[in-house]
Write a protein that holds these residues in place. Structure first.
Motif, PDB file in Angstrom:
ATOM      1  N   UNK A 106       0.828  -1.211   0.000  1.00  9.43           N
ATOM      2  CA  UNK A 106       0.000   0.000   0.000  1.00  9.43           C
ATOM      3  C   UNK A 106       0.867   1.268   0.000  1.00  9.43           C
ATOM      4  N   UNK A 107       1.949   1.257   0.754  1.00  8.67           N
ATOM      5  CA  UNK A 107       2.840   2.429   0.765  1.00  8.67           C
ATOM      6  C   UNK A 107       3.411   2.685  -0.624  1.00  8.67           C
ATOM      7  N   UNK A 108       3.779   1.596  -1.298  1.00  6.17           N
ATOM      8  CA  UNK A 108       4.327   1.752  -2.650  1.00  6.17           C
ATOM      9  C   UNK A 108       3.255   2.274  -3.611  1.00  6.17           C
ATOM     10  N   UNK A 109       2.056   1.732  -3.501  1.00  3.22           N
ATOM     11  CA  UNK A 109       0.992   2.139  -4.416  1.00  3.22           C
ATOM     12  C   UNK A 109       0.498   3.561  -4.119  1.00  3.22           C
ATOM     13  N   UNK A 110       0.517   3.948  -2.859  1.00  2.00           N
ATOM     14  CA  UNK A 110      -0.032   5.252  -2.458  1.00  2.00           C
ATOM     15  C   UNK A 110       1.029   6.333  -2.309  1.00  2.00           C
ATOM     16  N   UNK A 111       2.272   6.032  -2.650  1.00  3.89           N
ATOM     17  CA  UNK A 111       3.365   6.990  -2.457  1.00  3.89           C
ATOM     18  C   UNK A 111       3.450   7.468  -1.015  1.00  3.89           C
ATOM     19  N   UNK A 112       3.217   6.566  -0.106  1.00  4.55           N
ATOM     20  CA  UNK A 112       3.353   6.937   1.305  1.00  4.55           C
ATOM     21  C   UNK A 112       4.581   6.248   1.893  1.00  4.55           C
ATOM     22  N   UNK A 113       4.865   6.525   3.138  1.00  2.00           N
ATOM     23  CA  UNK A 113       6.085   6.001   3.751  1.00  2.00           C
ATOM     24  C   UNK A 113       5.764   4.828   4.673  1.00  2.00           C
ATOM     25  N   UNK A 114       6.529   3.755   4.470  1.00  2.00           N
ATOM     26  CA  UNK A 114       6.389   2.568   5.327  1.00  2.00           C
ATOM     27  C   UNK A 114       7.009   2.889   6.695  1.00  2.00           C
ATOM     28  N   UNK A 115       8.204   3.477   6.699  1.00  4.66           N
ATOM     29  CA  UNK A 115       8.856   3.966   7.928  1.00  4.66           C
ATOM     30  C   UNK A 115       8.777   5.488   7.962  1.00  4.66           C
ATOM     31  N   UNK A 116       8.385   6.032   9.091  1.00 11.95           N
ATOM     32  CA  UNK A 116       8.321   7.490   9.218  1.00 11.95           C
ATOM     33  C   UNK A 116       8.971   7.941  10.519  1.00 11.95           C
ATOM     34  N   UNK A 117       9.622   9.124  10.502  1.00  9.53           N
ATOM     35  CA  UNK A 117      10.082   9.691  11.776  1.00  9.53           C
ATOM     36  C   UNK A 117       8.844  10.065  12.583  1.00  9.53           C
ATOM     37  N   UNK A 118       8.931  10.048  13.897  1.00  6.94           N
ATOM     38  CA  UNK A 118       7.813  10.490  14.729  1.00  6.94           C
ATOM     39  C   UNK A 118       7.437  11.937  14.401  1.00  6.94           C
TER      40      UNK A 118
END
Lengths: 699, 699
Positions: free
Chosen positions: B526-538
């Protein structure tokens, strides 16, 4: 209770004083450890329980708790203190096993000693060394008690002059008197206190010990006086190797009187270090120690009152024999490379790189020269760890004769337990890495365990380029270490504090040091006199507190303080664990502080770049004085007193102070007892000798 | 909102897809930055305010917040990732300035780009590069929004097959099929799940790409099948350099069809790497990419379905020219050393060591060969950062033709933004250092910002000797990284988990990975498809929380998780900051867990060596399956569901799953929506497609 076990015929290291006090027991009766011998190697092993922590090893890598890795006591000139390194500059073979059982072990052995502390097997401690060895087992009722017993048998730790608690500035190298004048001027201009500037190897005439480059340091004696008039002490470096050069008096005397280590053929051993090819004085010989020690008089007579001994592992860049191998490898590549794309050239080049990379400090070189230990010929590798120790002992013993009534500053790079009686150490050539602030924090209590009290790391980092925030954070820890020296290497970014923006932030931090000096000096001297620790792991003060036992980034300091340095870039705060309620002083410079009581437990405290957090234990007293430009200017009998005294108990503090340089420590006049008493809601202060106190009592 | 600024005539990197969408603006209208040009260098500068944090740079050293140091984007084969290093293997020129103003910058430049982020001056950001460059400024309403916009213009990130989320074992090198069989057997014997074993350089015939050593790997095709029957995928390495050897087909074709980079004279450029002297395929040429990419078919035809591309910075051990200097220096020492104690030998030897130490990856070598970029001749240094990218692109593009309906595993050492569409990366040759666990934690969100999603570090550390506890702690972080590979170097301690005592503790940790795979895989895709981040800084999830903004040792993962790895030796607990109330799962193996709600704020949590702490955000769902010996064995529709749902809000989770290898991601059948509804005190679960759920709802 200390018991000595002897195997074979150990070489006397003079680490332990009054050795004759201890009966020699055989290994057969050794407590705690199983032992085995294989050829000339003795191996001790001890089963570790899950809760066992292992403390000690002095100047060693990694944690306060040494469990989970292996360490090799073999004094090493290796400037890259990455996590895997097993040897640093010192060899300090004292550990405490603390857990299911608690006891101390000192392996008094001048050659390599290896400690595998749950590395190969997680639940096994092994110690390996030569089979001619003396082992001391120390039983006590706590880690602090064991340390105190051990410190007693190794003798009183070195006490430097008081000015050595001031801020000190070094760089490899300030090339001239003019450059040093400028360093001092720049500090004074921005009101940064300063007590000493160092002279690294370039002050000498082509790196020759006990010479001065008269072109760059003309009229040296007057220059020393000029600096003294600004309360600045000059501290020259002395290296172990003596340059081979006809006409150079130290070289010629050394050859004539047989003061140098010999090779297998009986010739003076030759190895290259900074001056090029040199001979190594045989510091293990008492006559040579006396000869070399008195050479420091050349500089003392010019007004110098502090020295640092370097390159005394001894570091060897290469021996004449050592490059033979490399040359042969390269000749091989060179002659064959007319064949294009030769199959094995890659492999050969890796070998050549290795050969050149390993030219320095080779085992084979350490096995190729000999000492005359007052009549007994001993190959160097068998006594390797005593070399730097005895160089510094040579100086220390001579200073007692040259200046019987005055303490001089003296510290060394290489060391062995025993040397702590003659001088301090700095933790060697570190880097401008954040992890090296933490490494330095962790080393401090271990060094104290082994008697090394006058200690500190190169603030800002020696190798690599520092950054403004790294230097600020390192200083904020360094203000608590007895040796507080900013030092950086040739070719790196200049890191005197005036090289950066907003120097008032540096002043905020360094001023706190000067404000603390009367207290830190008092705590230092008492720790040395009482065989106690100036820096302690929380585990030692709170052995029953499971959480405190694991804390490795906070330290107890002196009787009453806990420090919590920041060692991560861009952090604006840090987590702190309080093993009990404490008084929290948030220094924002000397004049601006926030003070409050924090409860036992987990806290996150804000720490801006120019701030210093400090915790005072309940019913302990902290004294602060007004910062000045040098230790000589400080007021030692007018203090702001801080104390968290929630109940009715009376609180006392024994303040040590003296003239700052004489050796009559025990003179009762040096001690002043302050006492806070509470009666019927009133607070009363008593002082044996009157002092001016501005009281800040928190209830 | 994204705006493109162009200076001069930039080289097209293909980092941005649909480039024509963006109008070219001149630098004169550039927002935020001042700029200046000096000869061919463009310098951008931005004044940093006290609160500005700088995120990004992908595979770079040091912190999540990059402030306080300088970085150089120049793909570098340097295995010593100590704190001062400015370049690693990748060049990822995307940063976000977050503070007084918040915006993103992408410097699309294939040669060296330098970032000075408050290092030289604490309040100044400067970016320097060649003046032919395209710069993208991205405005958005949050860091997450800016990342999402940037990710959209660089195109969808690579999605590996599902088995690539299994545990993978590597070592330089397993020397034979027999050795690999044994590795698999040993894992299976102690019930440690495993999905892949790697073949490092020694599987080839003398390091020749697309060859197999038939002596050590006989009947390779059947060996691949045999491994597949145990659900083990074999993953061979492919190096960039092609060995010069008559009769070797790849070499001969490459020469004949002009596929290799040329030197200034137009001859095929020669440099030494593992096979000895090699030529470098010109991956910047589309014909060469196609030619080289289709060579992977040799292994795919044998059943191989995963590759790692290495040495593609490109690494150069030395060029024929490069050793000339060293040889001359040594000849000089060699011929003169008949003079004993020659004055300048020390200095010369330092020079020689430097010359040999710097033989590898020399700038002068990178300036001495040329690419044919589809007709245009360009010197390598001007496009250096595109080389590894285009090697991996060559493979990725070929795989689409060779296996149009099947995803293969592919990742690379060197990379540039754009390569993220074709494969993942591993973070290169790290060390068995505790600090490298933390470095790896910090790198993950930065990599995700730049599109690199399939990422992971060499678990246990590549260089140096690992220890049991280091490996356990690293695994406990590694179970969350998409690439979870244990990898170690030749000559270091063997670090397969079965080399250590009490392997059930390793099983406790690795089982949790397998239990998490359906959830992690779903979140990844989903992160790849949605251009979102799997790991994020707090900082990205809680931008208003001053404390969360500074946390660098905890990460947000996927929609609903926060991880808090332990990265210090001998620690039995760690400090954790909770930016809000969360569900805390303390895994003591898959079957044994403690679950409770923890409040927003500061906590200290106990973490034994075989335990894994995991936090689930309020009103988010975590799914766990029963661990099995491989990803193929896992049950993907029977879960333990965990949710902290204190109020009456409905909670939904969109679960992605597919066959694990096909490319039809968007097929609605791959998505299943689970919904928790609370009504009148009852909890109801709906699932679009039925799944078996064991509910654990905390209120």
């Amino acid at each position: 209770m200390i018991k000595k076990y002897v195997s074979g015929t150990p070489i006397n290291t003079d680490a332990i004083i009054n050795q004759k006090k201890y009966e020699n027991h055989s290994l057969a009766s050794l407590s705690y450890f199983n032992f085995s011998t294989n050829k000339d190697t003795l191996t001790l092993s001890y089963p570790l329980s899950k809760e066992d922590a292992i403390y000690g090893l002095g100047e060693a890598n990694r944690g306060i708790n040494k469990r989970g890795y292996r360490y090799s006591s073999f004094c090493s000139d290796d400037p890259n203190h990455t996590e895997e390194k097993e040897s640093l500059y010192g060899a300090h073979n004292f550990i405490i096993v603390d857990g299911l059982k608690t006891f101390g072990v000192f392996v008094d052995c001048p050659s390599k000693v290896e400690f595998d502390i749950g590395y190969t097997e997680y639940d096994k401690l092994t110690i390996s060394c030569v089979s001619d060895v003396a082992i001391y087992i120390i039983n006590g009722n706590s880690c602090l008690d064991i340390v105190s017993q051990f410190r007693e048998i190794i003798g009183q730790s070195y006490i430097p002059p008081r000015w050595a608690f001031g801020y000190q500035q070094c760089r490899w190298s300030y090339m001239s008197a003019e450059e040093i004048r400028n360093v001092v001027k720049k500090h004074r201009e921005i009101n940064i206190p300063l007590d000493a500037v160092y002279m690294d190897i370039d002050y000498m005439e082509r790196y020759k010990d006990f010479t001065i480059n008269n072109d760059t340091f003309p009229d040296f004696e007057n220059f020393v006086k000029e600096m003294q008039s600004s309360n600045i002490h000059l501290v020259p470096i002395i290296d172990a190797g003596v340059k081979i050069e006809e006409g150079y008096d130290i070289y010629e005397e050394g050859v004539k009187d047989n003061h140098f280590c010999k090779d297998a053929q009986g010739n003076d051993f030759v190895a290259a270090v900074w001056p090029g090819y040199t001979h190594f004085p045989d510091f293990l010989n008492s006559t040579t120690r006396k000869w070399f020690g008195h050479k420091y008089k050349f500089l003392i007579d010019k007004g110098i009152d502090g020295f640092w001994n370097d390159m005394n592992e001894p570091a060897i860049f290469h021996s004449a024999n050592g490059i033979e191998n490399a040359i042969n490898l390269l000749r091989d590549i060179d002659t064959k490379r007319i064949t294009p794309y030769e199959e094995d050239e890659v492999e050969k080049l890796f070998k050549l790189k290795d050969a050149l990379g390993n030219l320095s400090n080779q085992t084979s070189d350490y096995e190729s020269f000999y000492h005359n230990m007052d009549g007994k010929t001993i190959r160097h590798d068998k006594v390797h760890n005593l070399y730097g120790y005895n160089m510094t002992r040579a100086a220390g013993e001579a200073f007692d004769e040259i200046e019987p009534n005055k303490r001089l500053l003296l510290f060394s790079r290489s060391s062995y337990i025993g040397m702590h009686r003659y001088g301090g150490i700095w933790t060697g050539d570190n880097h401008s890495w954040w992890s090296h602030i933490l490494l330095s924090i962790k080393m401090m209590p271990s060094l104290n365990m082994c008697g090394f009290m006058y200690v500190g790391s190169d603030i800002g980092g020696f190798g690599c380029n520092t950054s403004r925030d790294l230097l600020l954070r390192w200083l904020a820890f360094g203000i608590f270490t007895p040796l507080m020296r900013n030092h950086s290497a040739l070719g790196t970014r200049q890191q005197e504090v005036y090289q950066f923006e907003n120097t008032e932030e540096f002043k905020n931090v360094i001023d706190i040091r000067y404000s603390l000096i009367p207290y830190l000096y008092s705590e230092y001297v008492k720790s040395a006199l009482n065989n106690s620790m100036y820096f302690r792991p929380l585990a030692f003060d709170y052995p029953e507190d499971e959480i405190a036992r694991d804390v490795e980034d906070q330290l107890m300091l002196g009787e009453g303080l806990m420090i919590t340095p920041v060692y991560t870039q861009n952090a604006k705060r840090r987590y702190v664990y309080l093993p009990e309620d404490m008084l929290y002083i948030r220094f924002k410079g000397y004049d601006k502080k926030e003070v409050k009581v924090l409860e036992k437990g987990h806290h996150s405290i804000d720490v801006a770049l120019d701030e210093v957090p400090l915790f005072v234990k309940k019913n302990h007293i902290l004294l602060l004085t007004k910062p000045e430009m040098s230790t000589a200017d400080l007021n030692y009998d007018k203090f702001d007193l801080y104390c968290y005294n929630p109940d009715t108990s009376s609180v006392t503090y024994k303040l040590f102070n003296d003239d700052g340089y004489s050796k009559d420590y025990m003179n009762p006049e040096n001690f002043n007892t302050l006492q806070i008493e509470k009666k019927d809601g009133n607070i009363e202060i008593k002082a044996a000798t009157p002092v001016h106190l501005n009281m800040n009592i928190y209830e």
